[in-house]
Enzyme design. Structure first.
Site, PDB file in Angstrom:
ATOM      1  N   PRO A  19       0.766  -0.901  -0.026  1.00  0.00           N
ATOM      2  CA  PRO A  19      -0.082  -0.165  -0.294  1.00  0.00           C
ATOM      3  C   PRO A  19       0.620   1.272   0.030  1.00  0.00           C
ATOM      4  CG  PRO A  19      -0.728  -1.586   2.452  1.00  0.00           C
ATOM      5  CD  PRO A  19       0.740  -1.970   1.312  1.00  0.00           C
ATOM      6  N   GLY A  77       3.602   4.475   4.903  1.00  0.00           N
ATOM      7  CA  GLY A  77       4.624   3.655   5.693  1.00  0.00           C
ATOM      8  C   GLY A  77       5.429   2.951   5.296  1.00  0.00           C
ATOM      9  N   LEU A  78       5.281   2.013   4.545  1.00  0.00           N
ATOM     10  CA  LEU A  78       5.703   0.785   4.344  1.00  0.00           C
ATOM     11  C   LEU A  78       6.687   0.478   3.023  1.00  0.00           C
ATOM     12  CD1 LEU A  78       2.327  -1.330   5.296  1.00  0.00           C
ATOM     13  CD2 LEU A  78       3.872  -0.903   6.376  1.00  0.00           C
ATOM     14  N   GLY A  79       7.124   1.653   2.796  1.00  0.00           N
ATOM     15  CA  GLY A  79       7.887   1.310   1.640  1.00  0.00           C
ATOM     16  C   GLY A  79       7.667   2.014   0.093  1.00  0.00           C
ATOM     17  N   SER A  80       6.391   1.778   0.169  1.00  0.00           N
ATOM     18  CA  SER A  80       6.593   1.334  -1.183  1.00  0.00           C
ATOM     19  C   SER A  80       7.375   1.928  -1.923  1.00  0.00           C
ATOM     20  CB  SER A  80       4.780   1.987  -1.520  1.00  0.00           C
ATOM     21  OG  SER A  80       4.287   2.533  -2.429  1.00  0.00           O
ATOM     22  N   SER A  81       7.233   3.121  -2.178  1.00  0.00           N
ATOM     23  CA  SER A  81       8.451   4.155  -3.315  1.00  0.00           C
ATOM     24  C   SER A  81       9.792   3.267  -3.334  1.00  0.00           C
ATOM     25  CB  SER A  81       7.806   5.700  -2.885  1.00  0.00           C
ATOM     26  OG  SER A  81       8.856   6.193  -1.869  1.00  0.00           O
ATOM     27  N   ALA A  82      10.586   3.282  -2.083  1.00  0.00           N
ATOM     28  CA  ALA A  82      11.846   2.642  -2.587  1.00  0.00           C
ATOM     29  C   ALA A  82      12.231   1.563  -3.096  1.00  0.00           C
ATOM     30  CB  ALA A  82      12.254   2.160  -0.482  1.00  0.00           C
ATOM     31  N   ASP A 140      14.863   3.076   3.669  1.00  0.00           N
ATOM     32  CA  ASP A 140      13.697   2.291   2.648  1.00  0.00           C
ATOM     33  C   ASP A 140      14.345   1.409   1.681  1.00  0.00           C
ATOM     34  OD1 ASP A 140      12.226   3.338   4.600  1.00  0.00           O
ATOM     35  OD2 ASP A 140      10.918   4.277   3.141  1.00  0.00           O
TER      36      ASP A 140
HETATM   37  O1  PMV Z   1       6.662   6.458   5.869  1.00  0.00           O
HETATM   38  P1  PMV Z   1       8.097   5.907   4.660  1.00  0.00           P
HETATM   39  O2  PMV Z   1       7.984   4.279   4.231  1.00  0.00           O
HETATM   40  O3  PMV Z   1       8.039   6.939   3.557  1.00  0.00           O
HETATM   41  O4  PMV Z   1       9.171   5.444   5.771  1.00  0.00           O
HETATM   42  C1  PMV Z   1      10.115   7.472   6.047  1.00  0.00           C
HETATM   43  C2  PMV Z   1      11.258   6.597   6.951  1.00  0.00           C
HETATM   44  C3  PMV Z   1      11.497   7.854   8.068  1.00  0.00           C
HETATM   45  O5  PMV Z   1      12.777   7.788   8.149  1.00  0.00           O
HETATM   46  C4  PMV Z   1      11.040   8.958   7.859  1.00  0.00           C
HETATM   47  C5  PMV Z   1      12.544   8.840   6.687  1.00  0.00           C
HETATM   48  C6  PMV Z   1      13.666   8.624   5.984  1.00  0.00           C
HETATM   49  O6  PMV Z   1      14.077   8.642   5.559  1.00  0.00           O
HETATM   50  O7  PMV Z   1      14.325   7.803   6.943  1.00  0.00           O
END
Ligand code: PMV
Length: 309
Positions: free
Chosen positions: A91, A95-100, A142
């Site tokens: 999703p 916060g689960l790193g989808s774009s990375a 990520d």
């Molecule tokens: O929410 P996400 O999956 O984009 O993770 C962000 C992680 C952070 O620590 C907030 C930013 C980063 O670049 O480490």
């Protein structure tokens, strides 16, 4: 002369992630503990007759995949264009790193087409270029976990150090509220500028906390881990990245018997992770699932890999 075979088409996939401890503070070169999860993004790529990077026949200039693949094309001197198809089970914007994962898999498939192999170092740099669109100042956590997989401690200045953890699965609760990572990262920067002394204390508290977490992993002390999650959450709340939804989801999880819970990723909405005994997980899921989406995911999943196409 070494001639490497390049491909007309290629595919690769990379996992999403949960940050178990230390998000945001990792941007300031503090350690964080991160694990790859068994939700993956697959990206298929084709050598294309028109120049540039195409996502499903469209040129999306500000897309992380476009930036990542452009970097690969530039560094490898590849002359044709590339067309991508993105198939992600992760999703987005929660916060689960989808774009990375999408950036990493896009760069890897482009690397297969232009070089005939996945150049991991190049893929890492390319994916980080993609991430800059989303994270503003990405720590690199990520993209690193999407490539390496497993679980480990990540520190910006020292990179990734794999560790074994006793947890095999984790319950993720999605508040359903999407948000932009870059805005959350900026929010913490503003806090750090207005509260310099306090922010320094928070950073050193976070570093101690990571050591306590490693001890708790060694002694398999779930109760202590749960408490440490709550401490981590209180620091994240103080720097301004929690939200009403996050706090509500945490309360529901604790009331249903979880040892602890915290936001994961950038916060401001998105997902929380929650730690509980295996026999309580079903009860917790049930009591939360009429309000929020729940995923029971496996941790320490495999990192970047080439896929059949
Ligand atoms: O929410 P996400 O999956 O984009 O993770 C962000 C992680 C952070 O620590 C907030 C930013 C980063 O670049 O480490």
């Amino acid at each position: 002369m070494v001639v490497s075979l390049t491909f007309e088409k290629a595919a690769s996939s990379a996992p999403g992630k949960v940050i178990l401890f230390g998000e945001h503070f990792v941007v300031y070169d503090k350690p964080a503990i991160v694990s790859a999860i068994n939700l993956r993004a697959r990206v298929e790529a084709w050598r294309y007759g028109r120049s540039g990077v195409w996502i499903e026949y469209r040129m999306l200039v500000d897309h992380p995949s476009t930036k990542a693949v452009e970097y690969i094309l530039e560094k490898t001197g590849f002359m044709s264009g590339i067309r991508l198809k993105i198939l992600s089970k992760i999703p987005a914007s929660v916060g689960l790193g989808s774009s990375a994962s999408v950036s990493v898999a896009s760069a890897a498939s482009a690397s297969l087409i232009s070089l005939g192999r996945i150049d991991r170092e190049l893929v890492e740099k390319a994916a980080l270029e993609g991430e800059k669109i989303v994270h503003i100042n990405p720590s690199g956590i990520d993209t690193t976990i999407a490539i390496c997989g497993g679980t480990g401690i990540y520190r910006r200045s020292r990179g990734f150090n794999p560790i074994d953890i006793p947890l095999k699965k984790i319950l993720i609760i999605d508040t359903g509220k999407t948000r932009r990572t870059g805005e959350m990262v900026n929010r913490v920067r503003e806090f750090s500028e207005k509260n310099k002394d306090r922010f320094r204390e928070i950073l050193s508290r976070e570093e101690e906390l990571i050591n306590d977490v490693l001890d708790a992993f060694k002694s398999l002390d779930l109760e202590k881990l749960g408490k440490l999650m709550l401490v981590n959450q209180s620091l994240l709340r103080e720097v301004g990245v929690s939200s009403l939804e996050i706090e509500e989801a945490i309360k529901l999880a604790l009331d249903a018997g979880a040892y602890g819970a915290k936001l994961t990723g950038a916060g401001g909405g998105g997902c929380i992770i929650c730690l509980a005994d295996e026999d309580k997980i079903e009860k917790i899921s049930k009591s939360i699932s009429n309000k929020f989406k729940v995923y029971l995911t496996e941790l320490s999943a495999e990192g970047l890999r080439e896929e059949k196409i």
